[in-house]
Enzyme design. Structure first.
Site, PDB file in Angstrom:
ATOM      1  N   HIS A 133     -61.796-111.837  29.938  1.00  0.00           N
ATOM      2  CA  HIS A 133     -62.382-111.915  28.628  1.00  0.00           C
ATOM      3  C   HIS A 133     -61.909-112.984  27.796  1.00  0.00           C
ATOM      4  O   HIS A 133     -61.814-112.654  26.710  1.00  0.00           O
ATOM      5  CB  HIS A 133     -62.770-110.466  28.223  1.00  0.00           C
ATOM      6  CG  HIS A 133     -63.171-109.690  29.145  1.00  0.00           C
ATOM      7  ND1 HIS A 133     -63.275-108.304  28.977  1.00  0.00           N
ATOM      8  CD2 HIS A 133     -64.127-109.720  30.217  1.00  0.00           C
ATOM      9  CE1 HIS A 133     -64.219-107.722  29.884  1.00  0.00           C
ATOM     10  NE2 HIS A 133     -64.337-108.385  30.870  1.00  0.00           N
TER      11      HIS A 133
HETATM   12  C1  FAD Z   1     -64.038-112.298  37.755  1.00  0.00           C
HETATM   13  C2  FAD Z   1     -64.597-111.854  36.676  1.00  0.00           C
HETATM   14  C3  FAD Z   1     -65.093-110.658  36.171  1.00  0.00           C
HETATM   15  C4  FAD Z   1     -65.929-110.329  35.357  1.00  0.00           C
HETATM   16  N1  FAD Z   1     -66.455-109.116  35.298  1.00  0.00           N
HETATM   17  C5  FAD Z   1     -67.281-109.036  33.984  1.00  0.00           C
HETATM   18  C6  FAD Z   1     -68.198-107.767  33.884  1.00  0.00           C
HETATM   19  O1  FAD Z   1     -68.052-107.059  34.831  1.00  0.00           O
HETATM   20  N2  FAD Z   1     -69.011-107.764  33.087  1.00  0.00           N
HETATM   21  C7  FAD Z   1     -68.911-108.536  31.823  1.00  0.00           C
HETATM   22  O2  FAD Z   1     -69.720-108.178  31.091  1.00  0.00           O
HETATM   23  N3  FAD Z   1     -67.971-109.526  32.058  1.00  0.00           N
HETATM   24  C8  FAD Z   1     -67.493-109.949  33.082  1.00  0.00           C
HETATM   25  N4  FAD Z   1     -66.723-110.934  33.009  1.00  0.00           N
HETATM   26  C9  FAD Z   1     -66.644-111.982  31.860  1.00  0.00           C
HETATM   27  C10 FAD Z   1     -68.040-112.629  31.734  1.00  0.00           C
HETATM   28  O3  FAD Z   1     -68.576-113.029  33.071  1.00  0.00           O
HETATM   29  C11 FAD Z   1     -67.741-113.905  30.854  1.00  0.00           C
HETATM   30  O4  FAD Z   1     -67.316-113.668  29.495  1.00  0.00           O
HETATM   31  C12 FAD Z   1     -69.061-114.679  30.506  1.00  0.00           C
HETATM   32  O5  FAD Z   1     -69.534-115.098  31.785  1.00  0.00           O
HETATM   33  C13 FAD Z   1     -68.593-116.043  29.713  1.00  0.00           C
HETATM   34  O6  FAD Z   1     -69.732-116.659  29.682  1.00  0.00           O
HETATM   35  P1  FAD Z   1     -69.879-118.252  29.065  1.00  0.00           P
HETATM   36  O7  FAD Z   1     -71.122-118.853  28.838  1.00  0.00           O
HETATM   37  O8  FAD Z   1     -68.901-118.225  27.823  1.00  0.00           O
HETATM   38  O9  FAD Z   1     -68.879-119.056  30.146  1.00  0.00           O
HETATM   39  P2  FAD Z   1     -69.062-119.281  31.924  1.00  0.00           P
HETATM   40  O10 FAD Z   1     -70.063-118.245  32.157  1.00  0.00           O
HETATM   41  O11 FAD Z   1     -67.606-119.440  32.159  1.00  0.00           O
HETATM   42  O12 FAD Z   1     -69.859-120.607  31.921  1.00  0.00           O
HETATM   43  C14 FAD Z   1     -69.243-121.795  31.500  1.00  0.00           C
HETATM   44  C15 FAD Z   1     -69.948-123.096  32.470  1.00  0.00           C
HETATM   45  O13 FAD Z   1     -69.801-124.361  32.200  1.00  0.00           O
HETATM   46  C16 FAD Z   1     -69.459-124.832  33.286  1.00  0.00           C
HETATM   47  N5  FAD Z   1     -68.762-126.158  32.771  1.00  0.00           N
HETATM   48  C17 FAD Z   1     -67.392-126.191  32.224  1.00  0.00           C
HETATM   49  N6  FAD Z   1     -67.058-127.265  31.765  1.00  0.00           N
HETATM   50  C18 FAD Z   1     -67.809-128.177  32.310  1.00  0.00           C
HETATM   51  C19 FAD Z   1     -67.972-129.515  32.188  1.00  0.00           C
HETATM   52  N7  FAD Z   1     -66.989-130.435  31.732  1.00  0.00           N
HETATM   53  N8  FAD Z   1     -69.178-130.259  32.706  1.00  0.00           N
HETATM   54  C20 FAD Z   1     -70.249-129.283  32.987  1.00  0.00           C
HETATM   55  N9  FAD Z   1     -69.930-127.995  33.169  1.00  0.00           N
HETATM   56  C21 FAD Z   1     -68.937-127.350  32.836  1.00  0.00           C
HETATM   57  C22 FAD Z   1     -68.716-124.056  34.113  1.00  0.00           C
HETATM   58  O14 FAD Z   1     -68.786-124.759  35.615  1.00  0.00           O
HETATM   59  C23 FAD Z   1     -69.688-122.785  33.857  1.00  0.00           C
HETATM   60  O15 FAD Z   1     -70.685-122.828  34.777  1.00  0.00           O
HETATM   61  C24 FAD Z   1     -65.874-111.406  34.296  1.00  0.00           C
HETATM   62  C25 FAD Z   1     -65.438-112.751  34.204  1.00  0.00           C
HETATM   63  C26 FAD Z   1     -64.670-113.019  35.550  1.00  0.00           C
HETATM   64  C27 FAD Z   1     -64.454-114.499  35.647  1.00  0.00           C
END
Ligand code: FAD
Length: 531
Positions: free
Chosen positions: A468
């Site tokens: 997280h």
């Molecule tokens: C293994 C795991 C288990 C988890 N379990 C849970 C759970 O059970 N329940 C829950 O609520 N949360 C869970 N989480 C946490 C939750 O999934 C994340 O907090 C959330 O998805 C983050 O969202 P975000 O949009 O901030 O980032 P992300 O969903 O990580 O999205 C970022 C995106 O940007 C893209 N990106 C990054 N840099 C670039 C670039 N330079 N150019 C183009 N694209 C780029 C990436 O490829 C990615 O697709 C878990 C996370 C993980 C990794």
């Protein structure tokens, strides 16, 4: 001719999918969504129990390693992050929790005006499609499907019973009036399949001519002219592109990559940028700072009978899943049960410990397979005081940044005391009579008679992330020198650029972070539309 877009969304993760989906509901608005990873075609993404194997799919994962952590015996911790349509919501464990109302009131009190619980609840409800139906706290019509598990391992029910014996009452809804208690998680699933942010928000948008999704597109930097973000530079199919934007660039790269991309674009701590030869566009000291994460400790016991998921990798599970209409163990999110507890140190009513119970042996995120059958109880401290940072290692977007989480680095040692409390309480639950029939030999820790000093050594040797990371482009009020974005998520000092993802959180909510990130994107869509 270069196409013209009103908005460019960088990163199709939890936030990026929700934001692009919402903005493109207006047919007059043209949206470009750029994602570094591939499309989400891999079947292990969609069969929930596939997550046990997904962790090893490097092509869907940024596969990061932290810097060695001094307080954790010098270990470098593995940080999986989704690199695929859906981002981390395509590889996560699907537990649907929001944290405690007080967490959002704390955001507002810290300068994030407009983000109190009363103000964010409508966005949680708008996102949510809960199969149990709508009420004052839940939505039933939103795109993010939330369901009860179709298949529950008997040991998950044993955990709930044991937690009750340890004084933690049964709670059927961690997002209901009371977060405290133990129970089964509701999961982000639809009809027995994972409902990632891509499933929730991009599938309904598939036919829209005003939404363009490009996968395999690594954004290298955001271009800024006269103080305004005017486009992005990205690579796709080995070709470089400079894509201009009409209105705004919306950065949704997640807590690791969003600060990295800001810094690569010249927005960040000036000295650090200059050292790497990056021209400074805006000196913003807070970029990459305030990194927070939930540190987690797992307690493992062998199980006396072969009823665990230690053989979930068997092909039979997948056959059963696809042939029996998405039923059986293939629908399990593995971390089926859990709970929210209060330690002796909790300063207020909010639970400060979260449990995830796994009816299988889980070591090193499942990357290290242990022999035999067993069960695992995760326990994490929900409000860490330690702060770390993300820094650039190189000036190239494809290179991993330096991840320095600073685990257990708070000066008064409070986080370590909390982690010891987590380990102690987890063992207490697993030793309750409900587990007597199932409990074999202790595995981690291997000895049952550890005192607090022994548990401290155990934490230092075995604690891991529970995935997280947040806070690296923190929002705050105008007089907050460390804030990167204002409460409308606009990057300070730059026009036409917002950050929308886990990195803007002022502090971690007490729970999992997917639903809170999607809530942030839902609210951001209204802010951008001027609603
Ligand atoms: C293994 C795991 C288990 C988890 N379990 C849970 C759970 O059970 N329940 C829950 O609520 N949360 C869970 N989480 C946490 C939750 O999934 C994340 O907090 C959330 O998805 C983050 O969202 P975000 O949009 O901030 O980032 P992300 O969903 O990580 O999205 C970022 C995106 O940007 C893209 N990106 C990054 N840099 C670039 C670039 N330079 N150019 C183009 N694209 C780029 C990436 O490829 C990615 O697709 C878990 C996370 C993980 C990794």
């Amino acid at each position: 001719m270069t196409p013209v877009y009103d908005y460019i969304v960088i990163g199709a993760g939890s936030a990026g999918c929700a934001l692009a989906g919402r903005l493109s509901e207006d047919p007059a608005v043209r949206v470009l969504l750029l994602e570094a990873g591939p499309r989400d075609r891999h079947p292990l993404i969609h069969m929930p129990a596939g997550l046990a194997k997904l962790v090893r799919r490097r092509e869907l994962n940024w596969d990061y390693l932290t810097a060695p952590q001094a307080a954790l015996d010098g270990r470098a911790l593995w940080w999986p992050r989704g690199r695929v349509l859906g981002g981390s919501s395509a590889i996560n464990a699907m537990c649907y929790t929001r944290g405690a109302p007080g967490d959002y009131d704390a955001w507002a009190a810290a300068g994030a005006a407009g983000w109190s619980w009363r103000e964010v609840l409508p966005y949680f409800r708008r996102a949510e499609g809960n199969a149990r139906g709508a009420d004052a706290l839940h939505g039933a019509d939103g795109p993010l499907s939330v369901s009860d598990l179709r298949h529950v391992n008997p040991l998950s029910q044993v955990f709930v019973e044991a937690a009750g014996q340890a004084g933690l009452p049964a709670n059927p809804d961690f997002n209901g009036p009371e977060q405290y208690g133990a129970g089964l998680y509701q999961v982000t699933q639809r009809d027995g399949a994972r409902c990632s942010a891509a499933t929730a928000y991009l599938r309904p948008a598939r036919g829209r001519p005003n939404l363009t999704v490009v996968t395999g597109a690594l954004v290298n930097r955001i271009t800024v002219r006269d103080g305004r973000a005017d486009g992005v530079v990205y690579n796709a199919g080995g070709q470089p592109f400079h894509q201009p934007v009409q209105r705004e660039v919306l950065l949704c790269g997640g807590a690791v990559n969003s600060p990295q991309l800001l810094m690569l674009s010249g927005i960040g701590p000036a000295d650090a940028l200059r050292r790497l030869g990056i021209g400074v566009v805006q000196d913003l000291q807070g970029v990459g700072a305030d990194l927070q994460d939930h540190l987690d400790i797992c307690t493992l016991y062998a199980c006396t009978e072969r009823i665990t998921y230690d053989r979930i990798g068997d092909l039979g599970v997948a056959w059963n899943y696809y042939l029996r209409g998405r039923r059986g163990a293939g629908t399990s999110n593995i971390a089926e049960a859990g709970g929210f507890d209060r330690s002796e140190f909790a300063p207020d009513e909010r639970p400060d410990i979260q449990y995830h119970f796994v009816p299988a042996l889980l070591d090193d995120h499942g990357r290290h397979r242990l022999p035999g059958d067993g069960f695992t109880l995760h326990a994490c401290y929900l409000r860490p005081r330690s702060r770390g940072r993300i820094r650039l290692a190189t000036a190239r977007a494809g290179d991993p940044p330096l991840i320095e989480p600073g685990y257990l680095s708070d000066p008064d040692g409070f986080d370590l005391r909390m982690m010891v409390a987590c380990a102690r309480r987890a063992r207490d639950i697993l030793r309750r009579p409900a587990f007597d029939r199932w409990r074999g030999a202790p595995i981690f820790p291997a000895r049952e008679d550890l005192d607090d000093a022994g548990l401290e050594a155990f934490v230092r040797a075995k604690a891991e992330t529970i995935y997280h990371p947040a806070g690296t482009c923190r929002m705050g009020a105008a007089d907050d020198a460390g804030a990167v974005v204002d409460p409308e998520l606009r990057v300070r000092g730059i026009e036409g650029l917002r950050v929308v993802d886990a990195s803007v959180m002022p502090s971690l909510p007490g729970g999992n972070t997917n639903a809170p990130v999607i809530m942030i994107a839902e609210r951001a869509a209204d802010l951008i539309r001027g609603l």
